[in-house]
Design an enzyme around this catalytic site. Structure first.
Site, short mmCIF file in Angstrom:
data_model
loop_
_atom_site.label_atom_id
_atom_site.label_comp_id
_atom_site.label_asym_id
_atom_site.label_seq_id
_atom_site.Cartn_x
_atom_site.Cartn_y
_atom_site.Cartn_z
N LYS A 1 0.84 -1.12 -0.04
CA LYS A 1 -0.07 -0.21 0.08
C LYS A 1 1.03 1.21 0.04
O LYS A 1 0.97 2.13 0.83
CB LYS A 1 -0.98 -0.04 1.09
CG LYS A 1 -2.03 -1.15 1.15
CD LYS A 1 -3.25 -0.98 1.76
CE LYS A 1 -4.22 -1.97 1.56
NZ LYS A 1 -3.96 -3.38 2.16
N GLN B 1 -15.00 -10.16 6.20
CA GLN B 1 -15.76 -8.86 6.23
C GLN B 1 -17.18 -8.70 5.71
O GLN B 1 -17.70 -7.72 5.52
CB GLN B 1 -14.64 -7.97 5.23
CG GLN B 1 -13.38 -7.76 5.78
CD GLN B 1 -12.28 -6.74 4.92
OE1 GLN B 1 -12.81 -5.74 4.73
NE2 GLN B 1 -11.40 -7.22 4.88
#
Ligand code: O7M
Length: 216
Positions: A62, A172
């Site tokens: 990231k 999730q």
């Protein structure tokens, strides 16, 4: 990136031997392994090198820094054998372009809207901008939330034929079939596979669900 199974394993397993054996167990059900900080901090870049010897490794660092630092990070990932890297869009176009230039033939994916609830606070507001930026900068594709298939669909309208990888399936709350039906090329799945008693069986189940959503 060659997409066949539409499934990428997020190998967030900081125990090196376990990580290696899970990667091996699911290799015939997945298109690649995504490696994030938990594994690299535990095993160093050597683990990227080892996994890259037998398949596609996507380095999820990231990356979100100034262009020069981004370039230096991407160079390390490429040197370790990564086939793809992931950067953030919020650092700006020059930072994303630095990743694309340093990557050469290595794929670059740009994060748009994060999949967790907090992703709606800030990243969602700029997700379309990040997707447009990814296209302009010549990235391979984007990361979009499997937890919000409607957003995957909207972002597909922006990125055209560029790849969309969608995390957020299972733990999730997202469903692989819904993300794929909304236009994702592949889903990224971690805990639902590596925390399962039988990771290979779990990966097979998700791969089957994906085939039912968009048969090959
Ligand atoms: O399936 P999980 O929830 O165990 O793991 C999901 C993986 O995808 C984990 O490695 C996260 O860091 C990553 N991820 C998200 O969960 N949400 C995002 O919005 C983006 C990512 C990601 O892969 O970004 C590149």
């Amino acid at each position: 990136m060659r997409i066949r199974h539409r499934l990428i394993l997020a190998l967030d397993v900081p125990e090196i031997d376990r990580a290696r054996s899970i990667a091996k167990a699911v290799s015939d059900q997945t298109d690649g392994i995504k490696v994030n900080w938990p594994l690299v901090l535990a095993g160093g870049l050597g683990i990227v090198r080892q996994l890259a010897a037998s398949g596609y490794v996507l380095c999820d660092f990231k990356i979100a820094d100034i262009p020069n630092t981004n370039r230096l990070i991407v160079e390390q990932a490429v040197r370790a054998g990564a086939s793809g890297v992931i950067c953030h869009g919020f650092a700006g176009e020059d930072s994303v372009r630095a990743c694309v230039e340093a990557a050469g033939k290595t794929d670059v994916f740009v994060v748009t809207e994060l999949s967790h609830p907090g992703g709606q606070e800030y990243t969602a507001k700029f997700a379309e901008d990040f997707a447009r930026l990814a296209v302009r900068a010549g990235a391979t594709g984007i990361i979009a939330p499997a937890t919000r298939p409607d957003r995957v669909k909207a972002l597909r309208g922006i990125v055209g034929s560029r790849l969309i990888l969608a995390p957020g399936v299972g733990a999730q709350g997202g469903r692989a079939s819904e993300a794929i039906a909304a236009g994702a090329d592949a889903v990224i799945v971690g805990r639902a596979i590596y925390e399962a008693k039988d990771p290979a069986g779990a990966a097979r189940g998700i791969a089957e669900e994906i085939r039912s959503a968009r048969p090959r």
